[in-house]
Design a protein around this motif. Structure first.
Motif, mmCIF file in Angstrom:
data_model
loop_
_atom_site.group_PDB
_atom_site.id
_atom_site.type_symbol
_atom_site.label_atom_id
_atom_site.label_comp_id
_atom_site.label_asym_id
_atom_site.label_seq_id
_atom_site.Cartn_x
_atom_site.Cartn_y
_atom_site.Cartn_z
ATOM 1 N N UNK A 81 0.775 -1.238 -0.008
ATOM 2 C CA UNK A 81 0.074 0.157 -0.086
ATOM 3 C C UNK A 81 0.960 1.043 -0.054
ATOM 4 N N UNK A 82 1.921 1.404 0.816
ATOM 5 C CA UNK A 82 2.840 2.149 1.075
ATOM 6 C C UNK A 82 4.083 1.827 0.127
ATOM 7 N N UNK B 383 -13.452 9.123 -1.773
ATOM 8 C CA UNK B 383 -12.410 8.207 -1.975
ATOM 9 C C UNK B 383 -13.167 6.730 -2.809
ATOM 10 N N UNK B 437 -0.036 11.986 -1.837
ATOM 11 C CA UNK B 437 -0.633 10.677 -1.342
ATOM 12 C C UNK B 437 -0.715 9.730 -2.515
ATOM 13 N N UNK B 439 -2.330 7.121 -3.468
ATOM 14 C CA UNK B 439 -3.634 6.363 -3.679
ATOM 15 C C UNK B 439 -4.697 7.738 -4.006
ATOM 16 N N UNK B 487 2.630 6.292 4.238
ATOM 17 C CA UNK B 487 1.211 6.051 4.535
ATOM 18 C C UNK B 487 0.867 4.857 5.211
ATOM 19 N N UNK B 488 -0.445 4.992 5.617
ATOM 20 C CA UNK B 488 -0.642 3.695 6.383
ATOM 21 C C UNK B 488 -2.170 3.258 6.092
ATOM 22 N N UNK B 489 -2.468 1.828 5.854
ATOM 23 C CA UNK B 489 -3.705 1.405 5.475
ATOM 24 C C UNK B 489 -4.770 1.499 6.397
ATOM 25 N N UNK B 491 -6.277 3.868 7.736
ATOM 26 C CA UNK B 491 -7.296 4.982 7.217
ATOM 27 C C UNK B 491 -6.894 5.546 6.221
ATOM 28 N N UNK B 492 -7.817 6.517 5.595
ATOM 29 C CA UNK B 492 -7.373 7.117 4.389
ATOM 30 C C UNK B 492 -6.161 8.004 4.540
#
Lengths: 127, 520
Positions: A81-82, B383, B437, B439, B487-489, B491-492
């Motif tokens: 993801x990152x 999102x 970011x 995503x 970044x971490x999954x 939260x958005x």
């Protein structure tokens, strides 16, 4: 007349005894078999547990050891993801195999792990 | 008397140290320094320039001044470090074909390479450099590690002024320059070659160990009119044509941006992505030195792009639904990160290629950062749209000077906003570093855009003393971001500092059990 009935009783008794002994013998064999069966499951379970705990220990050792193992290959990194650029992120694929044998039973646990490290300065502006 | 001698010596020595050297290649003669020409070489130059001998002498005397006027501080921010050349501070930049090897240290001299075909049209380069809506692609540098030969460096570059020329130079440890090959429309097999210089792309073809991989170079034909050949694949050392991609469809105006990637992830590059200037993205397979199966990936012409600067690919776990840290709500796939120019500003596109994009234009979400940061809110609807649609794009102020860098799910972009009146003035332009970011294109750091005092060159991730990682410009040693975030999954908008002690990271990909045999 008397002697004829005595013979019949004797034969009947003998047949009954034979039937009874057959039943008891088969029951004995069955009990032994079920015991063996039950025991094998326990043994198999024990072997499985032993292999698994040994495997977990090996995984832990691999993750903790600073020494490089020769059982790895450099491959593409799994998706994250990152996400990182391929040049910055280096992935080594390890395969850890643990085998245990008991009598004729053989149990193998194989795990595939990826060691991800950051090669400092690798990200010179390219993805 | 001794004092005068010393002063004279100092003057001469310092001139020698500070002097720049000007190199070119006279056909059938070889590499020459234009300041040290023999009479025959001087005559050859005069003939080529169509000037008299006296005029040529004057032209050569004016050359330093001409090249000084060509020097452009804003283009210098596109320069790339030259590893293994003289000292580590040297950088290489191409001014539409004229190469400059330079350093910020004044004691070191600058080295110029002037392609022979460009000598008569040097004055036209200024005009080429002033075109704000096109990308001036920079040379390809092949290091000694890639070559497997020590103390050697190969530069593959091209000219952006007509006639189209590509050339390769070899630099050795004595800073001697040798022309390996030069290609133009007169060379057999390259009759269609036209347009401006594209970004040469290195391709490594693995061979049996211990032989080093074979090196080839991919070049795009950026001709404006429809052409028979779109791409050339050539041998890096000889310039010999290995294969061509013939245009089966009416494609014209290719941009010079290309990228190779490993579509099936078997560690061998097998696909090539290229694009037209307007943003029609194509993919072609490469197998056993041959191009095959060309197909369209996406058509981004609705974004009104004027040129494509960089195309990059990235394999990532892309969120496709759900909101938690549920693994099943993500899909592993290739992303295409494309940075393009719209006049003098940049549009960054993050695309999730899919088969339904080939027939209709991709449905992208506009994630341009608003002027005031407090408005930059990612709503659940946004999102959801991003996850369901084909990706997002963001319009950025200024042009990218270096390819985007993706680190821990953050896209770092070096932007330069030039003053249209004084394009080359570093003082009149403003630089900024933007971090988005990966995503959803929102700002990751508190400050969406970080103004920079000095335009940053290439970006580098460096471990810091606080146990984290910093983003630096290795040349100026400028720390751009003190503490990089990841970044971490969860939260958005979740992010956390990247810690050095979190590496190496182990990921269990799978465990398999195998039981055999019986008990007696």
């Amino acid at each position: 007349m008397m002697s004829g009935s005595k013979g019949f009783i004797l034969i009947t008794t003998l047949i009954l005894m034979l039937v009874l002994s057959c039943i008891s013998l088969s029951m004995l064999v069955q009990t032994q078999l079920s015991q063996k069966l039950a025991g094998s499951a326990t043994l198999a379970f024990q072997l499985k547990q032993q292999t698994q705990s040994k495997h977990l220990q090996e995984l832990k050792q691999l993750q903790q050891s600073t020494a490089e193992s020769d059982r790895y290959s450099i491959g593409p990194c799994p998706a994250h993801y990152a996400a990182w650029t391929e040049l910055t992120f280096r992935c080594e694929w390890y395969q850890v195999q643990t085998s245990q044998r008991h009598a004729q039973h053989h149990h193998t646990v194989t795990s595939v792990l990826v060691r991800q490290s950051l090669s400092e300065g690798g990200g010179d502006g390219v993805l | 008397m001794e004092f005068y001698k010393l002063a004279l010596c100092l003057l001469l020595c310092s001139q020698q140290l500070w002097a720049a050297s000007y190199w070119s290649h006279i056909p059938e003669v070889g590499s020459v320094q234009l300041t040290e020409l023999t009479t025959a070489q001087h005559q050859a130059v005069a003939l080529h320039l169509q000037l008299s001998t006296e005029q040529t002498t004057e032209w050569l005397n004016n050359l330093p001044a001409l090249l000084d006027s060509l020097s452009c501080a804003t283009i210098d921010s596109q320069s790339q470090p030259v590893p293994g050349f003289k000292d580590a501070s040297y950088k290489l930049v191409s001014y539409a074909g004229v190469l400059k090897l330079f350093t910020d240290a004044k004691a070191e001299n600058t080295l110029w390479w002037l392609p022979w075909s460009l000598l008569p049209v040097l004055s036209q380069l200024q005009q080429q450099l002033a075109e704000m809506d096109t990308q001036l692609h920079q040379p390809l540098l092949i290091t000694e590690q890639q070559l497997g030969t020590e103390d050697q460096l190969i530069i593959v570059s091209g000219s952006s002024v007509s006639p189209a020329v590509y050339f390769a130079l070899r630099l050795d440890e004595q800073q001697r320059i040798e022309l390996l090959w030069s290609l133009d429309a007169t060379v057999a097999g390259f009759a269609d070659l036209a347009g401006s210089a594209a970004q040469p792309l290195l391709m490594l073809e693995p061979r049996e160990q211990p032989v080093l991989p074979a090196l080839s170079v991919l070049l795009a034909n950026t001709a404006q009119a429809a052409t028979k050949t779109l791409l050339y694949k050539i041998d890096m050392m000889t310039g010999r044509l290995q294969s061509r991609l013939a245009a089966t469809q009416d494609i014209a105006g290719l941009s010079g941006a290309l990228v190779l990637y490993d579509h099936d992830r078997d560690t061998v590059s097998d696909s090539l992505l290229f694009s037209t200037k307007s943003g029609q993205l194509w993919q072609v397979q490469l197998e056993e030195q041959q191009f095959h199966t060309m197909q369209t990936v996406a058509d981004l012409s609705m974004l009104n792009l004027s040129d494509v600067q960089f195309i990059r690919t990235l394999y990532a776990a892309v969120p496709v639904g759900g909101s938690g840290s549920d693994f099943h709500s993500r899909r592993s796939q290739w992303l295409v990160v494309l940075a393009a120019l719209r006049q003098q500003n940049t549009v960054l596109v993050v695309l999730k290629p899919s088969s339904d994009m080939t027939s209709s234009p991709p449905d992208l979400v506009d994630r341009t950062l608003p002027g005031s940061p407090e408005l930059a809110l990612l709503t659940p609807q946004d999102w959801q749209h991003i996850q369901q649609k084909h990706g997002w794009f963001s319009q950025l102020n200024g042009r990218l000077t270096q390819p985007p860098l993706v680190a821990a799910g953050v896209v770092y972009l070096n932007l330069l906003k030039q003053n249209p009146e004084q394009l080359c003035s570093a003082e009149q332009s403003s630089s900024a570093l933007t971090a988005l970011h990966l995503h959803h294109g929102s700002a990751v750091y508190r400050q969406p855009s970080l103004p920079l005092v000095q335009a940053a060159g290439s970006l580098k991730v460096k471990a810091n003393e606080q146990g984290g990682f910093s983003l630096i410009d290795p040349h100026s040693q400028q720390v751009l971001i003190e503490q990089m975030l990841e970044i971490s999954p969860d939260c958005t908008h979740c992010s956390k500092a990247i810690r050095q002690d979190s590496f190496p990271r182990w990921q269990l990909m799978g465990t398999y059990h195998n039981e055999e045999g019986v008990y007696e």
